[in-house]
Write an enzyme that holds these catalytic residues in place. Structure first.
Site, mmCIF file in Angstrom:
data_model
loop_
_atom_site.group_PDB
_atom_site.id
_atom_site.type_symbol
_atom_site.label_atom_id
_atom_site.label_comp_id
_atom_site.label_asym_id
_atom_site.label_seq_id
_atom_site.Cartn_x
_atom_site.Cartn_y
_atom_site.Cartn_z
ATOM 1 C CG ASP A 1 -0.356 -4.754 -2.732
ATOM 2 O OD1 ASP A 1 -1.237 -5.598 -2.972
ATOM 3 O OD2 ASP A 1 -0.177 -4.273 -1.601
ATOM 4 C CG ASP B 1 2.403 -0.376 -4.556
ATOM 5 O OD1 ASP B 1 3.010 -1.463 -4.525
ATOM 6 O OD2 ASP B 1 1.857 0.110 -3.559
ATOM 7 C CD GLU C 1 1.224 -7.754 -1.751
ATOM 8 O OE1 GLU C 1 0.293 -8.529 -2.015
ATOM 9 O OE2 GLU C 1 1.457 -6.733 -2.399
ATOM 10 C CE1 TYR D 1 -2.373 -2.168 -3.072
ATOM 11 C CE2 TYR D 1 -1.491 -0.467 -4.512
ATOM 12 C CZ TYR D 1 -1.339 -1.352 -3.448
ATOM 13 O OH TYR D 1 -0.140 -1.414 -2.795
ATOM 14 C CD GLU E 1 7.803 -0.105 -0.764
ATOM 15 O OE1 GLU E 1 8.145 -1.071 -0.056
ATOM 16 O OE2 GLU E 1 8.609 0.768 -1.146
ATOM 17 C CG HIS F 1 -1.995 1.744 -9.861
ATOM 18 N ND1 HIS F 1 -1.476 0.971 -10.868
ATOM 19 C CD2 HIS F 1 -1.027 1.844 -8.925
ATOM 20 C CE1 HIS F 1 -0.248 0.617 -10.552
ATOM 21 N NE2 HIS F 1 0.046 1.136 -9.386
ATOM 22 N NE ARG G 1 0.265 1.381 1.039
ATOM 23 C CZ ARG G 1 -0.171 0.295 1.678
ATOM 24 N NH1 ARG G 1 -0.660 -0.722 0.981
ATOM 25 N NH2 ARG G 1 -0.130 0.232 2.993
#
Length: 855
Positions: free
Chosen positions: A80, A82, A7, A293, A84, A340, A295
């Protein structure tokens, strides 16, 4: 060549360093496309087909990715871990497929931390894109689009002035508004407490009255001052003997490591961070490889991390602080695929990272994670009951003694609001002792309404209700602020009138869709999609079947009918009972008019039923309204020169003054630092005289003008501006002062802003060159006269030390020769332009920066 997509540039730079060789890493800068904000982007009649549109500002990144993908043999999507992140990877893959640039081999890799070991391990275990997570993303995105682009137009048509509604934001707003209603409807109750200041063995303590005249004393038992004084007199007259001493051991276990929501809550409590700021800082710590991470809804830590934490504990503390077995925490997340590892440091050997807010947040994450593996705290809770000679009155004292601190030696979890927990130390005391009574107090209290939500308590409440997901809370709360539906005062959410009006509309006409159970149930269904237990189009179809007809039904109603319904719904707030018992709807301006809610072109307002004869109005739910009454235009007086009336009026953008009629009328806004109530005829004449010419500049001969603009009072000379501190200064500033202010403004401008150092840090500890902190076009940087180095995001320029600056310069200097060598070795391209002797924009900027550093 193998192309890796992540990203952010920071993440790309770090990963490329770990991989090297045949790998080329590029950043997508987040999502590269989205649903365009227009009707038809989601088509419910065609299986909820979606029309995606590439972001215009991502064209450069997308071209770079496409060009490199055409040369690559393998595409590795490393966004990432997740939903998103999965969606970003899917979008990249789909766009490359459309452009016929998709490599033959496409793999998906994820890692929870940006460390060399984690990155290399992920590369060794690739997988395919998770179609369930992609479906969950599409369902959630389509659902939010359909709610927003179907419900918002209804608001705009039926509730002028309203800005938007959203699936989660509207429910979060309802929580804030309902708390406001609870506070307004709350009736305080008086009560009294009686306590005695006691002493035993030279140690003072407080005991409260829990039994009086044989009756148990509850919180509200003593409700009058007379009873309180009588109880106080009985306690003063009594001789109290210790009847019981009860000691109870208490064990407190450490909290688990942070999840996204608990990190947001604790950062709000302890650091005063907003949820959005917490996530920005955490993102940068993650990209710098400092934390895992951020989130996540998981509370478990990797086995190697637990071992590292236990080792760090033994190095910091003695053996008693380390439990015999590692602690294991279980996540409460319903969606295992999105759960996670908890947020933790990547290395427990690093107890400090960065500076400023980055250092503070990292310290919080480090301590919480380390404390989660420490021994429990052991305490002793003591309760002492003392009875007077008659046996009718009892005093009680409670206290808590920490026997062994355990994890509390490092970390204690914060609380949203004060709790009634007595942690005071008590003296050694035994049955039959008679402590000395020093004083008796009777104190008056009033019951308090529930507190307004803080960011921490609102996030906690949303999580408890199952509304939204932790990764969305920051953006949801920010939207409420950006829409001016709420305001923040002393770290608490206050509902604005506009927020209350929108909530009332949704509760009255769309009650089901802002109910807590329905919204939480939708989250469960979306989780079922990501878990592969439900089909995404079926979930959307079930929602749309009921939602669309409801919006059409409301759209067919007359705006006046809707306003009448809202008038009834909001009556307790708009027209609360008056202290004198008179009609709360009675117009304060005329004798027989009644007030009611009306809808206008620019929003809702309260008006008199005798309009237009009575011009009483009061804005409601509009910017600048704040419940202020407006009795119509007011003549302030006549202009001393023209003899025309100067009239104070209210417009769409606030109060203003006007002199004259039609196109010839002269108007002026009433400045914010001149409250409407202080507007006099003299001030009105001054404001209508603007702009004011101070005089001609002594150097250029061109006029200097003082005036009021969009951003406040200012000076203007030859196209250059200077700021004034107040409206009064417009009429007071003289030529000398004006020239100085314009010169100061010019020196602060972008052309010369970097010439003066922000701070001289001192001599480089190794080269002895003077190190300066400078402000450049692209942010703060440090220089020793030879090397300029931009400060990393995780370093706060205000907290920068000399040693940190020296290390940043040394790292930049060490990297420079390698880059220069690459440039020299590059072959000359065919058809390259000859040197013209003219400098490019980049060369000019580089020369300028070097010159600034030399100065």
């Amino acid at each position: 060549m193998q192309l890796v997509i992540v990203e952010s540039p920071a993440k790309a730079k770090t990963i490329e360093k770990y991989l090297g060789g045949d790998f080329h890493v590029l950043a997508s800068y987040g999502h590269i496309r989205d649903l365009p904000p227009k009707d038809g982007s989601v088509n419910p009649d065609d299986g909820f087909a979606m029309s995606w549109e590439n972001y215009g500002d991502k064209a450069r990144q997308l071209k770079a990715i496409t060009d490199e993908a055409k040369k690559a043999t393998r595409l590795i999507l490393a966004t990432d871990p997740d939903r998103e992140g999965e969606a970003i990877s899917w979008h990249v893959q789909e766009v490359l497929r459309q452009k016929k640039a998709l490599p033959a081999v496409v793999d998906r890799v994820t890692f929870n931390a940006i460390t060399k070991a984690a990155v290399l391990d992920a590369m060794a275990h690739p997988r395919a894109l998770d179609e369930d997570l992609i479906d969950a993303y599409r369902a959630r995105r389509a659902l939010d689009y359909l709610v927003g682009f179907t419900l918002s137009p209804v608001l705009w048509r039926k509730l002028p002035g309203a800005k938007s509604a959203g699936r989660v934001q509207s429910v979060a707003l309802r929580l804030v508004v309902e708390r406001e209603r609870e506070i307004e409807s709350f009736t305080p109750q008086e009560y009294w407490s009686v306590s005695a200041e006691m002493e035993q063995g030279g140690v003072g303590f407080t005991a409260r009255l829990i039994r009086w005249k044989g009756e148990k004393i509850e919180r509200l038992t003593i409700g009058r001052e007379g009873d309180a004084l009588a109880a106080k007199a009985d306690v003063e007259a009594g001789r109290f003997t210790v009847q019981t001493v009860e000691t109870k051991p208490v064990t407190r276990n450490p909290p688990p490591p942070f999840t996204t929501s608990t990190l947001q809550q604790e950062a709000a409590r302890k650091l005063g961070f907003s949820a959005s700021h917490t996530m920005r800082v955490a993102q940068q710590l993650y990209e710098d490889g400092a934390i895992t991470y951020m989130r996540t809804d998981g509370v478990q830590m990797d086995g190697s991390a637990i071992s590292a934490a236990r080792k760090a504990i033994t190095e910091r503390y003695d053996g008693g602080y380390l439990p015999e077995k590692p602690r294991q925490y279980q996540t409460k997340a319903k969606n295992a695929q999105e759960a996670h590892e908890a947020i933790r440091p990547t290395e427990f050997s690093r107890d400090k990272v960065g500076s400023g807010d980055h250092a503070r947040l990292y310290d919080l994450i480090f301590k919480r994670a380390l404390a989660s593996q420490m021994a429990s705290a052991r305490m002793e809770r003591t309760t002492i009951d003392m009875v007077d000679g008659s046996g009718s009155h009892t005093l009680r004292a409670t206290g808590q003694v920490v026997i062994f601190p355990g994890f509390l030696a490092l970390y204690e979890e914060g609380r949203d609001d004060a709790e009634d927990e007595d942690g005071k130390l008590l003296p050694r005391i035994a049955h039959g002792d008679v402590p000395a009574k020093k004083a008796v107090n009777a104190e008056q209290h009033f019951t308090q309404p529930p507190p307004r939500y803080s960011e921490a308590s609102l996030v906690k409440r949303l999580e408890e209700l199952g509304i939204g997901r932790p990764s969305t809370y920051a953006s949801t709360l920010q939207t409420l602020k950006d829409r001016d539906y709420v305001r923040i005062e002393k770290n608490r959410f206050f509902a604005e009138e506009s927020g209350r009006l929108v909530t009332a509309f949704l509760e009255r006409f769309f009650e089901r869709y802002v109910s807590y159970d329905f919204t939480a149930g939708m989250e469960d269904e979306l989780d079922d999609v990501s878990g592969g237990r439900a089909q995404w189009q079926a979930v959307l179809e079930a929602f749309w079947k009921d939602f669309k007809p409801k919006t059409l039904e409301v759209m067919e109603q007359k705006p006046s009918d809707i306003t009448a319904e809202l008038d009834k719904f909001l009556e307790p707030m708009l027209f609360p009972p008056r202290a004198d018992g008179t009609d709360p709807r009675a117009c304060p301006l005329c004798d027989d008019g009644k007030l009611s809610l009306r809808g206008g072109r620019f929003g809702a307002f309260i008006a008199c039923s005798n309009y237009p004869e009575c011009k009483y109005t009061r804005k409601f739910g509009q910017p600048g309204g704040e419940g202020a009454a407006d009795s119509g235009p007011e003549v302030l007086g006549q202009h001393p020169e023209t003899g025309q009336d100067i009239i104070r009026k209210s417009g769409r953008f606030g109060p203003y003054i006007e002199m004259g009629d039609g196109k010839e009328a002269k108007r002026g806004s009433i400045p914010k630092d001149l409250p409407d109530g202080e507007l006099t005829l003299d001030w009105a004449v001054k404001l209508l005289s603007l702009p004011r010419t101070v005089g001609d500049h002594p150097e250029t001969g061109k006029p200097i003008v003082a005036n009021i603009g969009r951003f406040g009072p200012y000076l203007l000379h030859d196209g250059k501006y200077g700021r004034l501190s107040s409206t009064a200064e417009i009429f007071e500033v003289g030529m000398n002062s004006a020239v100085v202010k314009l010169a100061e403004a010019a020196n602060r401008g972008p052309r010369t802003g970097g010439r003066e150092p922000l701070k001289i840090l001192g001599q480089h500890p190794r080269t002895e060159a003077e190190i300066k902190l400078m402000e450049g076009r692209y942010g703060a940087y440090v220089t020793d006269g030879e090397t300029n180095a931009t400060l990393p995001k995780t370093v706060d320029k205000d907290a920068l030390t000399l040693e940190e600056a020296a290390q940043i310069i040394d790292a930049r200097a060490a990297a420079a020769p390698a880059k220069k060598g690459k440039k020299k070795a590059a072959p000359k391209k065919a058809g390259a332009k000859k040197a013209t002797g003219k400098k490019t924009t980049g060369q000019k900027m580089a020369a300028k920066t070097k010159a600034e550093a030399a100065e």
